[in-house]
Design a protein around this motif. Structure first.
Motif: not given
Length: 237
Positions: A128-132, A165-179
């Protein structure tokens, strides 16, 4: 809240703000948590004492040190890349080295950390990457270089989701606004301008971002991958 008992978690950039809330959330849920910090030693030590997590000093701009830190953790279940920096203002005045350091931290570090983690990660793991939200929308002048880095994260997430994906590893970004944070306080001088773009006119709380991160890292999110989970109060609507 024991959904992460027996799971090994590394949070890159965990001593303050959103990262601190994420460390607390995983530790509260029983995870074996380690986190990195660059310069906030006192804050990192205090958080480690509070949560039982392990604090590791690592500069995410130092590629070799970052890769070594991730490799030393062995087989992770969850990697959260939260370390980031922002340069905002007139691009004609920026120090090129400062812009390149931001690219190192915001783009190169997530890529190298994700790849190194995947070498040993348990099948079904989470990256998981914390993006924006600024990867989607930059509604004011002075944010081009920062937005560039957050849009780059989106391309990386899409690609690595397919690679792993073949290993069931998920990759996603969380995109916060003003925090709400020390650098972007909810009552700061920029708050009215930020809120003017939002449907819900308040700063996001770091704990709200941590809860979304925990969901994406949890068992119910096994089929969420290559996605951008935006939490911005309608900033980008």
């Amino acid at each position: 809240m024991g959904e992460f008992i027996g799971r090994k978690i590394l949070v890159l950039g965990g001593s303050r703000g959103i990262g601190k809330a994420i460390v607390r959330r995983f530790a509260k849920a029983g995870g074996t948590v380690a986190f990195t910090y660059a310069g906030s030693k006192d804050a990192a030590e205090a958080l480690a004492a509070e949560t039982g997590a392990e604090a590791i000093q690592t500069d995410s701009a130092n590629r070799d040190a970052l890769i070594a830190t991730v490799a030393d953790r062995g087989a992770l279940d969850v990697l959260v890349v939260n370390a980031g920096t922002a340069i905002l203002g007139d691009p004609l005045t920026f120090d090129p080295d400062a812009v390149d350091r931001m690219i190192d931290i915001n783009v190169r570090a997530p890529y190298h950390a994700a790849v190194e983690a995947a070498r040993r990660m348990n099948d079904g793991g989470r990256i998981i990457v914390i993006g924006s939200v600024n990867g989607d929308r930059m509604p004011f002048a002075g944010g081009a270089a920062y937005a560039l880095t957050k849009s780059a994260v989106q391309g990386m997430v899409r690609g690595l989701a397919r690679d792993f994906g073949a290993r069931g590893i998920t990759v996603n970004a969380i995109q916060p606004g003003p925090t709400h944070s020390d650098m972007n306080p909810a009552d700061g001088p920029m708050a009215p301008a930020m809120h003017s773009f939002m449907a819900i006119k308040r700063h996001i709380d770091a704990d709200e971002v941590a809860e979304l991160t925990a969901y994406v890292a949890g068992p119910h999110a096994a089929m969420i991958t290559g996605s951008f989970q935006t939490i911005d109060g309608g900033f980008g609507a």
